[in-house]
Design a protein around this motif. Structure first.
Motif, PDB file in Angstrom:
ATOM      1  N   HIS A   1       6.272  -7.389   7.428  1.00 49.82           N
ATOM      2  CA  HIS A   1       5.600  -6.634   6.365  1.00 49.82           C
ATOM      3  C   HIS A   1       5.356  -5.203   6.821  1.00 49.82           C
ATOM      4  O   HIS A   1       4.983  -4.960   7.968  1.00 49.82           O
ATOM      5  N   GLU A   2       5.569  -4.265   5.900  1.00 50.64           N
ATOM      6  CA  GLU A   2       5.265  -2.861   6.172  1.00 50.64           C
ATOM      7  C   GLU A   2       4.470  -2.285   5.006  1.00 50.64           C
ATOM      8  O   GLU A   2       4.819  -2.483   3.842  1.00 50.64           O
ATOM      9  N   GLN A   3       3.398  -1.591   5.337  1.00 49.39           N
ATOM     10  CA  GLN A   3       2.639  -0.838   4.339  1.00 49.39           C
ATOM     11  C   GLN A   3       2.154   0.416   5.026  1.00 49.39           C
ATOM     12  O   GLN A   3       1.370   0.357   5.981  1.00 49.39           O
ATOM     13  N   GLY A   4       2.655   1.554   4.568  1.00 51.70           N
ATOM     14  CA  GLY A   4       2.300   2.812   5.199  1.00 51.70           C
ATOM     15  C   GLY A   4       2.775   2.825   6.631  1.00 51.70           C
ATOM     16  O   GLY A   4       3.943   2.604   6.911  1.00 51.70           O
ATOM     17  N   ASN A   5       1.862   3.024   7.551  1.00 50.53           N
ATOM     18  CA  ASN A   5       2.190   3.110   8.964  1.00 50.53           C
ATOM     19  C   ASN A   5       2.052   1.771   9.692  1.00 50.53           C
ATOM     20  O   ASN A   5       2.240   1.693  10.893  1.00 50.53           O
TER      21      ASN A   5
ATOM     22  N   TYR B   1       3.777  -2.234  -4.844  1.00 50.71           N
ATOM     23  CA  TYR B   1       2.772  -1.200  -4.557  1.00 50.71           C
ATOM     24  C   TYR B   1       3.074  -0.419  -3.280  1.00 50.71           C
ATOM     25  O   TYR B   1       2.180  -0.116  -2.495  1.00 50.71           O
ATOM     26  N   GLY B   2       4.335  -0.126  -3.017  1.00 50.27           N
ATOM     27  CA  GLY B   2       4.694   0.624  -1.826  1.00 50.27           C
ATOM     28  C   GLY B   2       4.745  -0.203  -0.562  1.00 50.27           C
ATOM     29  O   GLY B   2       4.989   0.323   0.519  1.00 50.27           O
ATOM     30  N   SER B   3       4.512  -1.493  -0.672  1.00 51.67           N
ATOM     31  CA  SER B   3       4.610  -2.398   0.469  1.00 51.67           C
ATOM     32  C   SER B   3       5.947  -3.110   0.442  1.00 51.67           C
ATOM     33  O   SER B   3       6.501  -3.376  -0.621  1.00 51.67           O
ATOM     34  N   GLN B   4       6.434  -3.430   1.625  1.00 52.44           N
ATOM     35  CA  GLN B   4       7.702  -4.133   1.777  1.00 52.44           C
ATOM     36  C   GLN B   4       7.447  -5.433   2.523  1.00 52.44           C
ATOM     37  O   GLN B   4       6.742  -5.441   3.528  1.00 52.44           O
ATOM     38  N   TYR B   5       8.015  -6.525   2.037  1.00 57.20           N
ATOM     39  CA  TYR B   5       7.883  -7.833   2.660  1.00 57.20           C
ATOM     40  C   TYR B   5       9.270  -8.430   2.804  1.00 57.20           C
ATOM     41  O   TYR B   5      10.032  -8.457   1.843  1.00 57.20           O
ATOM     42  N   TYR B   6       9.593  -8.910   3.990  1.00 55.32           N
ATOM     43  CA  TYR B   6      10.831  -9.635   4.218  1.00 55.32           C
ATOM     44  C   TYR B   6      10.453 -11.020   4.707  1.00 55.32           C
ATOM     45  O   TYR B   6       9.675 -11.156   5.656  1.00 55.32           O
ATOM     46  N   ILE B   7      10.997 -12.039   4.060  1.00 52.46           N
ATOM     47  CA  ILE B   7      10.742 -13.420   4.454  1.00 52.46           C
ATOM     48  C   ILE B   7      12.095 -14.027   4.818  1.00 52.46           C
ATOM     49  O   ILE B   7      12.995 -14.110   3.979  1.00 52.46           O
TER      50      ILE B   7
END
Length: 118
Positions: A19-23, A87-93
């Motif tokens: 998961h990535e959100q911002g920094n 919402y600008g977040s990235q999730y990889y499952i």
């Protein structure tokens, strides 16, 4: 619900996620994933935050993620990797496997160049 309909009925429990959100870059394992009429929610456990100064993973614990279905996009690639953007977040499952951090070719994120993590 742009693509999340493909996730309905899938058991994502135990799958590794990135998961990535911002920094912030976080990895862990899916404890639960639920889709209701308007929202999706994922609980992640055994979480670890990436310390970008030392490129080491620091224990984080359990986190909750989610969003409105109207603001979420998802797709599944040919290898079974699920990509969720909200919402600008990235999730990889990724798919379940014995050594997900060393056997998965993870996508590039901010501060993480992609590829295996072990």
């Amino acid at each position: 619900m742009q693509g999340l309909d493909k996730l309905k009925g899938l058991d994502l429990t135990g799958r590794p996620f990135l998961h990535e959100q911002g920094n912030v870059v976080l990895r862990g394992f899916v404890k639960s994933f639920e889709i209701t009429d308007e929202y999706w929610t994922m609980i992640g456990g055994n979480g670890e935050l990436l310390d970008k100064d030392t490129y080491t993973w620091v224990t984080d614990g359990e986190d909750s993620f989610g969003g409105n279905l109207d603001s979420t996009y998802s797709e599944i690639d040919d290898d079974g990797m699920i990509d969720i953007t909200c919402y600008g977040s990235q999730y990889y499952i990724a798919v379940r496997q014995d050594s997900p951090w060393s056997d998965t070719d993870w996508p590039e994120l901010d501060g993480y160049p992609g590829g295996p993590m072990a």
